[in-house]
Design an enzyme around this catalytic site. Structure first.
Site, short mmCIF file in Angstrom:
data_model
loop_
_atom_site.label_atom_id
_atom_site.label_comp_id
_atom_site.label_asym_id
_atom_site.label_seq_id
_atom_site.Cartn_x
_atom_site.Cartn_y
_atom_site.Cartn_z
N LYS A 1 0.86 -1.22 -0.21
CA LYS A 1 -0.18 0.40 0.11
C LYS A 1 1.09 1.37 -0.35
CE LYS A 1 -4.10 -1.82 2.32
NZ LYS A 1 -5.55 -1.72 2.91
N ASP B 1 -9.69 2.76 1.56
CA ASP B 1 -9.97 2.24 3.43
C ASP B 1 -10.82 3.47 4.16
OD1 ASP B 1 -8.69 -0.47 2.79
OD2 ASP B 1 -7.37 -0.17 2.90
P1 NAP Z 1 -1.23 -3.48 10.04
O1 NAP Z 1 -0.43 -2.23 9.10
O2 NAP Z 1 0.45 -4.71 10.58
O3 NAP Z 1 -1.02 -3.01 11.86
C1 NAP Z 1 -1.22 -3.73 12.59
C2 NAP Z 1 -1.69 -2.31 14.13
O4 NAP Z 1 -2.13 -4.06 14.79
C3 NAP Z 1 0.08 -1.67 14.57
O5 NAP Z 1 -0.59 -0.88 15.48
C4 NAP Z 1 -0.08 -2.92 15.50
O6 NAP Z 1 0.68 -2.82 16.80
C5 NAP Z 1 -1.58 -4.17 16.10
N1 NAP Z 1 -1.10 -5.29 16.55
C6 NAP Z 1 -0.67 -5.85 15.87
N2 NAP Z 1 -0.95 -7.31 16.79
C7 NAP Z 1 -0.75 -6.31 17.72
C8 NAP Z 1 -1.06 -7.97 19.10
N3 NAP Z 1 -0.80 -8.44 19.15
N4 NAP Z 1 -1.72 -6.63 20.20
C9 NAP Z 1 -2.05 -5.52 19.94
N5 NAP Z 1 -2.22 -4.81 18.71
C10 NAP Z 1 -1.37 -5.52 17.30
O7 NAP Z 1 -2.35 -4.07 9.94
P2 NAP Z 1 -3.42 -3.44 9.01
O8 NAP Z 1 -2.98 -3.04 7.68
O9 NAP Z 1 -3.53 -2.00 9.87
O10 NAP Z 1 -4.73 -4.38 9.16
C11 NAP Z 1 -5.30 -3.95 10.30
C12 NAP Z 1 -6.14 -4.73 10.30
O11 NAP Z 1 -7.30 -4.37 9.57
C13 NAP Z 1 -6.10 -6.78 10.02
O12 NAP Z 1 -5.91 -7.19 10.27
C14 NAP Z 1 -7.48 -6.79 9.19
O13 NAP Z 1 -8.42 -7.96 9.89
C15 NAP Z 1 -8.38 -5.31 9.01
N6 NAP Z 1 -8.51 -4.94 7.82
C16 NAP Z 1 -10.17 -5.15 7.66
C17 NAP Z 1 -10.34 -4.37 6.26
C18 NAP Z 1 -11.84 -4.11 5.91
O14 NAP Z 1 -12.06 -3.92 4.71
N7 NAP Z 1 -12.32 -4.32 7.02
C19 NAP Z 1 -9.16 -3.90 5.29
C20 NAP Z 1 -7.80 -3.91 5.54
C21 NAP Z 1 -7.66 -4.24 6.67
P3 NAP Z 1 2.22 -2.24 16.69
O15 NAP Z 1 2.74 -1.00 16.08
O16 NAP Z 1 2.82 -2.30 18.28
O17 NAP Z 1 3.22 -3.14 15.75
#
Ligand code: NAP
Length: 463
Positions: free
Chosen positions: A269, A306
């Site tokens: 992205k 998004d």
């Molecule tokens: P990302 O860039 O990897 O970010 C993940 C975030 O969650 C980071 O802030 C991370 O914290 C935190 N995190 C990860 N593991 C954790 C844990 N065990 N405990 C607490 N915090 C934790 O991922 P992303 O792309 O933002 O995606 C996040 C979620 O959004 C995905 O899992 C997906 O299910 C959802 N999503 C939904 C849609 C939709 O259309 N509904 C679209 C895209 C994604 P740190 O900063 O500490 O690493």
């Protein structure tokens, strides 16, 4: 023969080129403005003067809805493509050809036209302004894009007929594309379709490919959803998987195959941004990520849908106190949406420095994860992967939830996450990740095809 629809601004040559193209194919040519004049018995300037533009647009919508379904070339009014209802009719079983020209050429061609102005600006500035305002719509109405600035109508018609017959990608590009897809992890039915689409000669030269670019992306729901929509709306498109560790390679293949659009997912992205010709201001500024690419007229333009997927389900909560959990890619789009809705936003994240950086970019607060209870927000948005299959954890305990809290979990696999389950048990209002997925996909469809889908239509195809 599929219907050929010519779109574009006034003075790009739709009528002259349309007549030539119709003659070459031995089919009739219809011009929607002429049909409007015939139907009302009045000239277009008279309709504008006497009844105003809105009335004109209503008549235009009726005329477009009643166009014949096949064996015809149709020229459309310059503003027709802005209306999503028109696009739904025009796109059905048709090939849309966008005609473009430079401003000098358009000015010369229309300077003596009796058509009413659409703004208070001098002609040249009006052309620039209207082309800019409508550009997204023109791009959504282009299966082919032809610059008519320095060509005769006959030569332009020849070129269009040739490209409709052979398709835009060269045989070498199709062979390279096929090798790319054969090297990836594509389900057999998708690969079979691609083998037909990219054959030499291609089974259907006018078919345009779209897809999801990610690594990995074989789990994506995009192909199932979009291909079902293409069937329902009679669109000549196929959506597939662009799975490769190198986004540079994906973009190069996409350009040479004249791909219509890409959904971009993890981990590309951010990296995709430097491979684009242009990035929409929302995506480029605070969000700093692109999840949608539109290819048209030789350009690749990046957008982020998004943030709209987060914003739309929350519009009734404008101005409330919100907590955002997470500071990663999706959190960045969510923060932009919440701030855009004038909410009082605090970001909490496992790694506090990431929360601080995002809060600075988004223009909101940040705090330590364990301050949630003291904030007592009206809304909490989970943008961490906690609760995403197979993880069964919830970012909040049941005792942290209360009935006047709205809980929006962006995780959408499973459809009801542990957090949503707890929130429902506590009587909270809940919004699932499917709500976001639907709205962001709806916006992508609009950017690619100009059609505004009702959310229920999308939901039909989401398990
Ligand atoms: P990302 O860039 O990897 O970010 C993940 C975030 O969650 C980071 O802030 C991370 O914290 C935190 N995190 C990860 N593991 C954790 C844990 N065990 N405990 C607490 N915090 C934790 O991922 P992303 O792309 O933002 O995606 C996040 C979620 O959004 C995905 O899992 C997906 O299910 C959802 N999503 C939904 C849609 C939709 O259309 N509904 C679209 C895209 C994604 P740190 O900063 O500490 O690493």
């Amino acid at each position: 023969m599929k219907r050929i629809i010519l779109t574009g601004y006034r003075g790009t040559g739709k009528t002259e080129i349309g007549k030539q193209l119709a003659q070459m194919n031995g089919v009739p040519f219809l011009d929607t403005d002429t049909l409007i004049e015939q139907r009302t018995g009045r000239s277009i300037p008279d309709i504008f003067h006497e009844d105003g533009e809105e009335r004109f647009r209503n008549i235009e919508r009726d005329v477009i809805a009643s166009l014949p379904p096949a064996d015809i070339v149709i020229g459309t009014g310059g503003g027709a493509v802005v209306d999503p209802a028109n696009m739904e009719h025009l796109r059905k079983d048709s090939s849309l050809v966008l005609l473009i020209a430079d401003i000098d050429t358009i000015e010369q061609r229309i300077v003596r036209s009796p058509r009413p102005p659409l703004t208070d600006l001098p002609l040249r500035e009006e052309i620039a302004e209207m082309m800019d305002r409508r550009r997204q719509h023109y791009y959504a109405s282009s299966d082919l894009c032809i610059d008519t600035s320095e060509t005769t109508p006959a030569a332009a018609a020849e070129k269009i007929a040739g490209l409709l017959k052979t398709g835009v990608p060269t045989a070498a590009a199709r062979a390279e594309g096929l090798a790319f897809f054969r090297g990836g992890r594509i389900p057999a039915p998708s690969l079979q379709r691609l083998e037909q689409i990219l054959a030499d000669p291609p089974a259907d030269p006018q078919m345009r490919i779209l897809g999801v670019a990610g690594y990995p992306c074989a789990h994506s729901r995009g192909p199932h959803l979009f291909n079902a929509l293409f069937d329902e709306f009679h669109l000549n498109n196929f959506y597939t998987f662009f799975e490769d560790p190198d986004i540079g390679r994906i973009m190069s293949i996409a350009r040479s195959l004249n791909v219509k659009g890409l959904s971009v997912t993890i981990p590309f992205k951010q990296d995709v941004m430097e491979l684009l010709d242009e990035v929409d201001e929302h995506a480029a500024q605070q969000i700093g990520a692109v999840n949608t690419v539109v290819f048209s007229c030789g350009s690749a333009i990046g957008y982020n849908t998004d943030w709209l997927g987060v914003r739309k389900p929350l519009v009734s909560l404008k101005g409330v106190k919100a907590v955002l959990l997470g500071a990663g890619g999706v959190a960045s789009a969510a923060a932009y949406a919440l701030v855009d809705l004038d909410m009082d936003v605090t970001i909490l994240n496992r790694t506090p420095e990431h929360a601080k950086l995002l809060a600075q970019r988004a223009g909101c607060r940040w705090a330590a994860w364990d301050t949630f209870d003291s904030i007592r927000p009206d809304l909490v948005v989970n943008a961490t992967p906690l609760g995403m299959e197979p993880d069964e954890r919830s970012p909040l305990a049941e005792e942290q939830l209360y009935p006047d809290l709205t809980v929006f979990d962006l995780v959408y696999t499973p459809p009801v996450t542990p957090l949503i389950e707890r929130a429902q048990a506590k009587g909270c209002k809940t919004i699932t990740g499917t709500g976001m997925f639907v709205e962001q996909a709806r916006e992508q469809f609009y950017l690619w095809f100009g059609i505004d889908l009702p959310p229920e239509t999308l939901r039909k195809y989401i398990p």
